[in-house]
Design a protein around this motif. Structure first.
Motif, PDB file in Angstrom:
ATOM      1  N   ASN A   8      -2.529   1.147   1.332  1.00 27.05           N
ATOM      2  CA  ASN A   8      -2.672  -0.456   1.904  1.00 27.05           C
ATOM      3  C   ASN A   8      -1.046  -0.247   3.197  1.00 27.05           C
ATOM      4  N   GLU A 115      -5.488 -14.457  -1.499  1.00 26.42           N
ATOM      5  CA  GLU A 115      -5.085 -14.823  -2.586  1.00 26.42           C
ATOM      6  C   GLU A 115      -4.079 -13.595  -2.674  1.00 26.42           C
ATOM      7  N   GLY A 116      -2.713 -13.629  -2.652  1.00 28.48           N
ATOM      8  CA  GLY A 116      -1.614 -12.158  -3.110  1.00 28.48           C
ATOM      9  C   GLY A 116      -1.349 -11.571  -1.805  1.00 28.48           C
ATOM     10  N   TRP A 118       0.649 -10.520   0.610  1.00 32.93           N
ATOM     11  CA  TRP A 118       1.914  -9.916   0.835  1.00 32.93           C
ATOM     12  C   TRP A 118       2.665 -10.353   2.305  1.00 32.93           C
ATOM     13  N   CYS A 164      -9.458  -5.207   4.575  1.00 32.22           N
ATOM     14  CA  CYS A 164      -9.913  -5.731   3.392  1.00 32.22           C
ATOM     15  C   CYS A 164     -10.500  -4.504   2.943  1.00 32.22           C
ATOM     16  N   ASP A 172      -8.266  -4.460  -3.222  1.00 33.81           N
ATOM     17  CA  ASP A 172      -8.072  -5.249  -4.585  1.00 33.81           C
ATOM     18  C   ASP A 172      -6.746  -4.588  -5.633  1.00 33.81           C
ATOM     19  N   GLY A 173      -5.838  -4.846  -5.293  1.00 32.89           N
ATOM     20  CA  GLY A 173      -4.734  -4.821  -6.408  1.00 32.89           C
ATOM     21  C   GLY A 173      -3.510  -3.797  -5.724  1.00 32.89           C
ATOM     22  N   LEU A 174      -3.703  -3.598  -4.514  1.00 35.21           N
ATOM     23  CA  LEU A 174      -2.791  -2.479  -4.209  1.00 35.21           C
ATOM     24  C   LEU A 174      -1.908  -2.675  -3.340  1.00 35.21           C
ATOM     25  N   ALA A 175      -0.937  -2.933  -3.160  1.00 35.80           N
ATOM     26  CA  ALA A 175       0.029  -3.396  -2.655  1.00 35.80           C
ATOM     27  C   ALA A 175       0.821  -3.022  -1.350  1.00 35.80           C
ATOM     28  N   ARG A 178       1.717   1.576  -1.129  1.00 31.75           N
ATOM     29  CA  ARG A 178       1.071   2.034  -2.253  1.00 31.75           C
ATOM     30  C   ARG A 178       0.047   2.692  -2.310  1.00 31.75           C
ATOM     31  N   GLU A 180      -3.135   4.993  -4.259  1.00 35.15           N
ATOM     32  CA  GLU A 180      -3.820   4.940  -5.025  1.00 35.15           C
ATOM     33  C   GLU A 180      -5.028   6.507  -5.392  1.00 35.15           C
TER      34      GLU A 180
END
Length: 191
Positions: A8, A115-116, A118, A164, A172-175, A178, A180
């Motif tokens: 991200n 949503e969510g 940052w 996105c 999804d779910g990755l700040a 960051r 992975e």
């Protein structure tokens, strides 16, 4: 082991590992966030854009994701000035005439604030007299600064741009900032 990661990318970060710009004012690069030898971005994301990047050490996979001939769908959230009407959305969906020609048809819709989401640093400029809204755009081509040029062409300049999704992979779910590791996707069969 072969690496395949999702990252991200924050605002104001170059989508490369070194800065070939001025030595006087070095800019942040991927190396400030990712310390894996031999991985390279599968495509670009402008310095002033945020969001999903895929990186790998597999050259064939990198080419398959990045090469426009594969027409892999890329989805963006664009915060724009004003509130686009149906005519503006229809123009984005049909294709917009830019200096380098007509864009391919795209999916475009108004959406709520993601949503969510940052906080961006620095935050976008806000004008109290001009409302803003969010558009979700899915493209299957990758011209330079295309989303920004498309939204401007229909009268709604982009204030903030977040990629996105690329194909089957999402943020999804990755700040922000960051990464992975992911399982490498199946390779296409030859023959």
């Amino acid at each position: 082991m072969s690496w395949f990661i999702r990252f991200n990318k924050p605002f104001d970060v170059l989508s490369q590992f070194t800065d070939k710009g001025s030595d006087d004012s070095p800019r942040r690069t991927l190396s400030a966030f990712i310390d894996l030898p031999g991985v390279y971005p599968a495509g670009r994301l402008d310095r002033d854009s945020e969001g999903l990047m895929l990186l790998t050490d597999d050259g064939r996979l990198q080419a398959r994701i990045a090469d426009p001939k594969h027409k892999m769908a890329k989805t963006y959230w664009a915060q724009v000035e004003g509130i686009p009407d149906q005519a503006a959305l229809a123009a984005l969906q049909k294709g917009v005439e830019l200096k380098d020609g007509l864009t391919r048809p795209a999916r475009a819709r108004l959406m709520d604030t993601p949503e969510g989401l940052w906080q961006r640093s620095p935050p976008i400029r806000v004008r109290k007299s001009v409302p803003d809204s969010w558009i979700e755009l899915t493209l299957r081509e990758g011209r330079n600064r295309q989303v920004r040029r498309m939204t401007a062409a229909v009268g709604h300049p982009t204030l903030r741009l977040i990629r996105c999704r690329i194909g089957d992979w999402s943020l999804d779910g990755l700040a922000s900032g960051r990464w992975e590791a992911l399982p490498p996707p199946d390779r296409p069969r030859r023959g």
